[in-house]
Write a protein that holds these residues in place. Structure first.
Motif, PDB file in Angstrom:
ATOM      1  N   ASP A 134       0.860  -1.184   0.000  1.00 33.46           N
ATOM      2  CA  ASP A 134       0.000   0.000   0.000  1.00 33.46           C
ATOM      3  C   ASP A 134       0.901   1.240   0.000  1.00 33.46           C
ATOM      4  OD1 ASP A 134       0.985   0.244   2.583  1.00 33.46           O
ATOM      5  OD2 ASP A 134      -0.911  -0.217   3.560  1.00 33.46           O
ATOM      6  N   ALA A 135       0.317   2.410   0.019  1.00 28.27           N
ATOM      7  CA  ALA A 135       1.090   3.650  -0.121  1.00 28.27           C
ATOM      8  C   ALA A 135       2.153   3.794   0.970  1.00 28.27           C
ATOM      9  CB  ALA A 135       0.152   4.850  -0.116  1.00 28.27           C
ATOM     10  N   GLU A 136       1.790   3.493   2.209  1.00 29.46           N
ATOM     11  CA  GLU A 136       2.737   3.648   3.320  1.00 29.46           C
ATOM     12  C   GLU A 136       3.879   2.634   3.227  1.00 29.46           C
ATOM     13  OE1 GLU A 136       2.624   3.141   8.122  1.00 29.46           O
ATOM     14  OE2 GLU A 136       0.919   4.150   7.168  1.00 29.46           O
ATOM     15  N   GLU A 137       3.545   1.390   2.951  1.00 27.56           N
ATOM     16  CA  GLU A 137       4.571   0.352   2.841  1.00 27.56           C
ATOM     17  C   GLU A 137       5.444   0.571   1.612  1.00 27.56           C
ATOM     18  OE1 GLU A 137       6.532  -2.852   4.567  1.00 27.56           O
ATOM     19  OE2 GLU A 137       4.958  -1.576   5.379  1.00 27.56           O
ATOM     20  N   ALA A 138       4.856   1.037   0.526  1.00 31.06           N
ATOM     21  CA  ALA A 138       5.638   1.336  -0.682  1.00 31.06           C
ATOM     22  C   ALA A 138       6.650   2.437  -0.398  1.00 31.06           C
ATOM     23  CB  ALA A 138       4.708   1.743  -1.820  1.00 31.06           C
ATOM     24  N   ARG A 139       6.244   3.451   0.337  1.00 26.16           N
ATOM     25  CA  ARG A 139       7.168   4.529   0.704  1.00 26.16           C
ATOM     26  C   ARG A 139       8.319   3.983   1.538  1.00 26.16           C
ATOM     27  NH1 ARG A 139       4.013   7.332   3.617  1.00 26.16           N
ATOM     28  NH2 ARG A 139       2.850   8.188   1.881  1.00 26.16           N
ATOM     29  N   ALA A 140       8.027   3.068   2.442  1.00 28.71           N
ATOM     30  CA  ALA A 140       9.071   2.479   3.279  1.00 28.71           C
ATOM     31  C   ALA A 140      10.081   1.701   2.429  1.00 28.71           C
ATOM     32  CB  ALA A 140       8.451   1.565   4.334  1.00 28.71           C
ATOM     33  N   TRP A 141       9.590   0.949   1.439  1.00 24.88           N
ATOM     34  CA  TRP A 141      10.486   0.160   0.583  1.00 24.88           C
ATOM     35  C   TRP A 141      11.250   1.037  -0.404  1.00 24.88           C
ATOM     36  CZ3 TRP A 141      12.388  -4.468   1.317  1.00 24.88           C
ATOM     37  CH2 TRP A 141      11.716  -5.322   2.179  1.00 24.88           C
TER      38      TRP A 141
END
Length: 152
Positions: free
Chosen positions: A90-97
């Motif tokens: 999702d958007a938050e996890e994608a930003r983390a990766w």
């Protein structure tokens, strides 16, 4: 093996606002050339808009496809047999990766204007790439296409 129609195909087009920005680049070129007369001003408007539009179009022309037994992501072509599990981000996890979880050896097909992504493990022992990070507007569909396209 005969290639059939792609079970998944997506073009990572630039957002609409980029086209407005392209026009505004043309307007700024026109204003810069205004002291030289009407014709140079119109040339600046047309030329600046065209150059900015070509840049936006080329950046947004990259495609992700699953065709036959391969994943084609931009310039990369990877056999599905060399890929492991796909994780929908999702958007938050994608930003983390994209930031603190990122591995510098990973293959990133990153478009910052697309908030969601898919992270796919690379299982080929000959390949030093640990995973693929693919910006996509439809990560669930891409993950399903990868699952169904893999040889058993």
């Amino acid at each position: 093996m005969q290639l059939s129609a792609a079970p998944y195909e997506e073009r990572l087009t630039a957002p609409r606002t980029w086209w407005l920005i392209s026009f505004l680049v043309g307007v700024s070129m026109a204003l810069i050339l205004l002291p030289f007369g009407t014709l140079p001003m119109l040339g600046g408007l047309a030329g600046g808009t065209a150059v900015a539009a070509v840049a936006a179009s080329s950046y947004g022309s990259v495609r992700i496809r699953v065709v036959g037994d391969s994943l084609i992501a931009g310039e990369a072509k990877i056999p599905l047999a060399a890929l492991g599990e796909a994780e929908v981000l999702d958007a938050e996890e994608a930003r983390a990766w994209r930031t603190y979880k990122a591995d510098p050896r990973a293959f990133l097909l990153l478009r910052a204007y697309i908030p969601t992504a898919l992270r796919v493990e690379v299982t080929d022992p000959q390949d030093p790439t640990p995973y693929l990070y693919l910006s996509t507007r439809e990560p669930e569909r891409l993950a399903e296409a990868l699952r169904t396209g893999k040889p058993e």
